[in-house]
Design a protein around this motif. Structure first.
Motif, PDB file in Angstrom:
ATOM      1  N   GLN A 170       0.962  -1.202  -0.149  1.00  0.00           N
ATOM      2  CA  GLN A 170      -0.104   0.012   0.058  1.00  0.00           C
ATOM      3  C   GLN A 170       0.684   1.234   0.232  1.00  0.00           C
ATOM      4  O   GLN A 170       0.459   2.432  -0.118  1.00  0.00           O
ATOM      5  N   VAL A 171       2.020   1.033   0.042  1.00  0.00           N
ATOM      6  CA  VAL A 171       2.932   2.161  -0.193  1.00  0.00           C
ATOM      7  C   VAL A 171       3.616   2.338  -1.686  1.00  0.00           C
ATOM      8  O   VAL A 171       4.206   1.271  -1.912  1.00  0.00           O
ATOM      9  N   ILE A 172       3.124   3.449  -2.239  1.00  0.00           N
ATOM     10  CA  ILE A 172       3.585   3.706  -3.571  1.00  0.00           C
ATOM     11  C   ILE A 172       4.513   4.853  -3.714  1.00  0.00           C
ATOM     12  O   ILE A 172       4.138   6.105  -3.247  1.00  0.00           O
ATOM     13  N   GLY A 176       1.518   6.895   0.886  1.00  0.00           N
ATOM     14  CA  GLY A 176       0.099   6.090   1.169  1.00  0.00           C
ATOM     15  C   GLY A 176      -0.457   5.931  -0.052  1.00  0.00           C
ATOM     16  O   GLY A 176      -0.649   7.091  -0.854  1.00  0.00           O
ATOM     17  N   TRP A 177      -0.985   4.880  -0.412  1.00  0.00           N
ATOM     18  CA  TRP A 177      -1.774   4.574  -1.524  1.00  0.00           C
ATOM     19  C   TRP A 177      -3.261   5.488  -1.830  1.00  0.00           C
ATOM     20  O   TRP A 177      -3.560   5.863  -2.793  1.00  0.00           O
ATOM     21  N   ARG A 178      -3.654   6.001  -0.655  1.00  0.00           N
ATOM     22  CA  ARG A 178      -5.018   6.295  -0.631  1.00  0.00           C
ATOM     23  C   ARG A 178      -4.946   8.002  -0.433  1.00  0.00           C
ATOM     24  O   ARG A 178      -5.556   8.821  -1.085  1.00  0.00           O
ATOM     25  N   THR A 179      -3.950   8.242   0.501  1.00  0.00           N
ATOM     26  CA  THR A 179      -3.844   9.857   1.203  1.00  0.00           C
ATOM     27  C   THR A 179      -2.864  10.467   0.432  1.00  0.00           C
ATOM     28  O   THR A 179      -2.877  11.821   0.087  1.00  0.00           O
ATOM     29  N   GLY A 180      -1.713   9.623  -0.294  1.00  0.00           N
ATOM     30  CA  GLY A 180      -0.700  10.541  -0.717  1.00  0.00           C
ATOM     31  C   GLY A 180       0.208  10.988   0.087  1.00  0.00           C
ATOM     32  O   GLY A 180       1.322  11.591  -0.101  1.00  0.00           O
ATOM     33  N   ALA A 294      19.586  12.842  11.495  1.00  0.00           N
ATOM     34  CA  ALA A 294      18.927  13.155  10.241  1.00  0.00           C
ATOM     35  C   ALA A 294      18.826  11.962   9.226  1.00  0.00           C
ATOM     36  O   ALA A 294      18.007  12.164   8.497  1.00  0.00           O
ATOM     37  N   PHE A 295      19.983  11.158   8.925  1.00  0.00           N
ATOM     38  CA  PHE A 295      20.217  10.346   8.027  1.00  0.00           C
ATOM     39  C   PHE A 295      19.234   9.198   8.371  1.00  0.00           C
ATOM     40  O   PHE A 295      18.575   8.675   7.319  1.00  0.00           O
ATOM     41  N   ILE A 296      19.128   8.843   9.590  1.00  0.00           N
ATOM     42  CA  ILE A 296      17.977   7.855  10.062  1.00  0.00           C
ATOM     43  C   ILE A 296      16.643   8.388   9.831  1.00  0.00           C
ATOM     44  O   ILE A 296      15.765   7.596   9.151  1.00  0.00           O
ATOM     45  N   ALA A 297      16.476   9.558   9.887  1.00  0.00           N
ATOM     46  CA  ALA A 297      14.978  10.085   9.850  1.00  0.00           C
ATOM     47  C   ALA A 297      14.765  10.170   8.253  1.00  0.00           C
ATOM     48  O   ALA A 297      13.350   9.767   7.684  1.00  0.00           O
ATOM     49  N   GLU A 298      15.747  10.344   7.360  1.00  0.00           N
ATOM     50  CA  GLU A 298      15.619  10.190   5.916  1.00  0.00           C
ATOM     51  C   GLU A 298      15.299   8.565   5.410  1.00  0.00           C
ATOM     52  O   GLU A 298      14.314   8.334   4.770  1.00  0.00           O
ATOM     53  N   CYS A 299      16.112   7.803   6.004  1.00  0.00           N
ATOM     54  CA  CYS A 299      16.095   6.432   5.745  1.00  0.00           C
ATOM     55  C   CYS A 299      14.345   5.930   6.292  1.00  0.00           C
ATOM     56  O   CYS A 299      13.907   4.865   5.516  1.00  0.00           O
ATOM     57  N   GLN A 300      13.765   6.669   7.043  1.00  0.00           N
ATOM     58  CA  GLN A 300      12.318   6.208   7.571  1.00  0.00           C
ATOM     59  C   GLN A 300      11.196   6.598   6.761  1.00  0.00           C
ATOM     60  O   GLN A 300      10.272   6.336   7.211  1.00  0.00           O
ATOM     61  N   GLN A 301      11.745   7.479   5.765  1.00  0.00           N
ATOM     62  CA  GLN A 301      10.680   7.765   4.732  1.00  0.00           C
ATOM     63  C   GLN A 301      10.486   6.672   3.649  1.00  0.00           C
ATOM     64  O   GLN A 301      11.319   6.257   2.919  1.00  0.00           O
ATOM     65  N   GLY A 302       9.343   6.384   3.131  1.00  0.00           N
ATOM     66  CA  GLY A 302       9.097   5.767   2.054  1.00  0.00           C
ATOM     67  C   GLY A 302       8.729   4.196   2.556  1.00  0.00           C
ATOM     68  O   GLY A 302       8.877   3.718   3.705  1.00  0.00           O
ATOM     69  N   GLY A 303       8.533   3.448   1.457  1.00  0.00           N
ATOM     70  CA  GLY A 303       7.935   1.936   1.780  1.00  0.00           C
ATOM     71  C   GLY A 303       9.169   1.041   1.449  1.00  0.00           C
ATOM     72  O   GLY A 303      10.385   1.282   1.382  1.00  0.00           O
ATOM     73  N   THR A 304       8.873  -0.160   1.848  1.00  0.00           N
ATOM     74  CA  THR A 304       9.949  -1.238   1.977  1.00  0.00           C
ATOM     75  C   THR A 304       9.532  -2.470   1.070  1.00  0.00           C
ATOM     76  O   THR A 304       9.862  -3.602   1.426  1.00  0.00           O
ATOM     77  N   THR A 305       8.827  -2.207  -0.037  1.00  0.00           N
ATOM     78  CA  THR A 305       8.432  -3.183  -0.802  1.00  0.00           C
ATOM     79  C   THR A 305       9.854  -3.688  -1.733  1.00  0.00           C
ATOM     80  O   THR A 305      10.813  -2.916  -1.652  1.00  0.00           O
ATOM     81  N   ALA A 307      10.203  -4.210  -4.855  1.00  0.00           N
ATOM     82  CA  ALA A 307      10.539  -3.409  -5.834  1.00  0.00           C
ATOM     83  C   ALA A 307      11.070  -2.147  -5.600  1.00  0.00           C
ATOM     84  O   ALA A 307      12.030  -1.883  -6.238  1.00  0.00           O
ATOM     85  N   GLU A 308      10.724  -1.504  -4.492  1.00  0.00           N
ATOM     86  CA  GLU A 308      11.182  -0.133  -4.022  1.00  0.00           C
ATOM     87  C   GLU A 308      12.563  -0.126  -3.677  1.00  0.00           C
ATOM     88  O   GLU A 308      13.490   0.488  -4.043  1.00  0.00           O
ATOM     89  N   MET A 309      12.920  -1.581  -2.657  1.00  0.00           N
ATOM     90  CA  MET A 309      14.068  -1.563  -2.102  1.00  0.00           C
ATOM     91  C   MET A 309      15.060  -1.865  -3.239  1.00  0.00           C
ATOM     92  O   MET A 309      16.389  -1.465  -3.231  1.00  0.00           O
ATOM     93  N   ALA A 310      14.676  -2.508  -4.339  1.00  0.00           N
ATOM     94  CA  ALA A 310      15.599  -2.920  -5.340  1.00  0.00           C
ATOM     95  C   ALA A 310      16.178  -1.677  -6.349  1.00  0.00           C
ATOM     96  O   ALA A 310      17.253  -1.595  -6.880  1.00  0.00           O
ATOM     97  N   THR A 311      15.152  -0.605  -6.308  1.00  0.00           N
ATOM     98  CA  THR A 311      15.563   0.547  -7.356  1.00  0.00           C
ATOM     99  C   THR A 311      15.998   1.745  -6.561  1.00  0.00           C
ATOM    100  O   THR A 311      16.850   2.565  -7.097  1.00  0.00           O
ATOM    101  N   LYS A 312      15.929   1.621  -4.850  1.00  0.00           N
ATOM    102  CA  LYS A 312      16.473   2.251  -4.154  1.00  0.00           C
ATOM    103  C   LYS A 312      18.038   2.602  -4.260  1.00  0.00           C
ATOM    104  O   LYS A 312      18.698   1.627  -4.025  1.00  0.00           O
ATOM    105  N   GLU A 313      18.584   3.767  -4.147  1.00  0.00           N
ATOM    106  CA  GLU A 313      19.974   4.038  -4.114  1.00  0.00           C
ATOM    107  C   GLU A 313      20.462   3.322  -2.875  1.00  0.00           C
ATOM    108  O   GLU A 313      19.751   3.919  -1.745  1.00  0.00           O
ATOM    109  N   LYS A 314      21.624   2.590  -2.623  1.00  0.00           N
ATOM    110  CA  LYS A 314      22.054   2.062  -1.482  1.00  0.00           C
ATOM    111  C   LYS A 314      22.844   3.124  -0.994  1.00  0.00           C
ATOM    112  O   LYS A 314      24.104   3.157  -1.364  1.00  0.00           O
TER     113      LYS A 314
END
Length: 363
Positions: A170-172, A176-180, A294-305, A307-314
């Motif tokens: 549900q994380v796109i 959030g898929w419904r609220t954005g 600050a880095f950890i806070a940035e990491c905590q934004q977004g989903g964990t699918t 597909a998303e983890m595969a395309t996210k910059e490491k």
């Protein structure tokens, strides 16, 4: 013969006859083979849309065909009416959730009946009715008593607008898929089902397509999806010891940082460890390191699918902490990685000598 075709009059007469004869009520009949034709129960959002029409028309055609072939077919209907959407609608429209839900059920039922679907309405259920969900509660308590359900704290996807937890699907694009709304990672307690305790049994069922009680006849891609969902991993769990203490003076994690790896043969080549942003060691290091926080806070934004983890910059960042190699006793640096999931294993992974190229790209 009528000179004009009046579909409304004809339909009204036909439906009155179906209703009077209770044409679609299903009872026990030992002389006929039985078939359960149940579509996914709709959420009573207010009105049917073409997706509903498509799904229930397909099931209706299946039901009618099987009836003509001599089957005793049950096509029930119910309403997936318990949960957050009703609460959100109540807040938005200023009406009680029960009133909003049951008004929608009545309207959508009228639409379904107008379609002439072969539904046995004597079997109708609504999941928001206490006579239904009392059994959900009873079943959950039985699972809790047997240890199948249990309570623990875990990092979840939190939608700050809907004020609820979202599944990874549900994380796109981190929203959030419904609220954005931008999804946050939060560590909260909740109840979970011990599905992993049944992994072997589930995998054996998926791997046996000839067993009629399980997945016989399903396409290969469906069986593969099921195997991936079960997600069995075989490996070794190592303990990296340390003397890092928390604010209360106690050793964090009892002085052990556990790492699960499917490549135990690489343990001698470890150069550093990476932990999830939510890992206790990462949280401890961030208390006195604003840049890391600050880095950890940035990491905590977004989903964990996946597909998303595969395309996210490491990317990663050093914590300044070290743990002891379980075999050589050498000190090993601990980093935080945005790609390490707290929900997989123990939220920590190891890297060996050829990963030096990755270290060129970290923060």
């Amino acid at each position: 013969m009528q000179e004009t075709f009046d579909p409304q009059t004809l339909e009204r007469a036909a439906q009155q006859r179906w209703q009077a004869s209770d044409a679609y009520r299903v009872g026990e009949d030992q002389n006929k083979p039985k078939y359960y034709a149940c579509s996914m129960l709709p959420y009573p959002s207010g009105k049917l849309h073409m997706g509903h029409v498509r799904n229930y028309t397909i099931n209706d055609m299946l039901t009618r065909q099987l009836r003509m072939k001599g089957y005793n077919v049950l096509m029930p209907m119910g309403w997936d009416a318990f949960g957050l959407p009703a609460e959100n609608a109540a807040l938005k429209n200023g009406v009680p959730p029960a009133q909003w839900t049951y008004d929608n059920i009545a309207y959508m039922k009228k639409q379904m009946q107008a379609m002439g679907l072969a539904i046995d309405w004597s079997r109708e259920v609504a999941t928001c009715d206490a006579s239904y969900y009392q059994w959900n509660q009873w079943l959950f308590l039985q699972m809790l008593d047997k240890g199948i359900a249990y309570r623990k704290t875990q990092v979840v996807n939190w939608d700050p607008v809907d004020q609820t937890v979202l599944a990874n699907e549900q994380v796109i694009d981190g929203k959030g898929w419904r609220t954005g709304a931008v999804v946050e990672k939060r560590e909260i307690p909740g109840y979970y089902l011990n599905i992993t305790g049944y992994a072997e049994e589930l995998l054996s069922a998926v791997a046996n397509p000839d067993d009629p009680d399980f997945l016989s006849g399903w396409p290969e891609r469906v069986r593969l999806m099921q195997e991936n969902w079960i997600g069995k991993s075989a490996g070794v769990r190592f303990a990296f010891t340390h003397d890092i203490k928390g604010e209360d003076g106690a050793l964090i994690g009892d002085g052990k940082m556990y790492v699960f790896t499917t490549r135990a043969d690489t343990i001698m080549g470890v150069t550093f460890c990476a932990v999830a942003p939510e890992h206790p060691l990462a949280q401890h290091a961030a208390r006195h390191n604003p840049a890391l926080a600050a880095f950890i806070a940035e990491c905590q934004q977004g989903g964990t699918t996946e597909a998303e983890m595969a395309t996210k910059e490491k990317v990663g960042m050093a914590t300044g902490l070290q743990v002891k190699h379980p075999l050589t006793q050498a000190m090993v640096d601990v980093w935080v990685g945005n790609y390490v999931l707290m929900s997989y294993g123990d939220g920590a992974v190891i890297y060996f000598w050829y990963i030096w190229l990755w270290r060129e790209t970290v923060i």
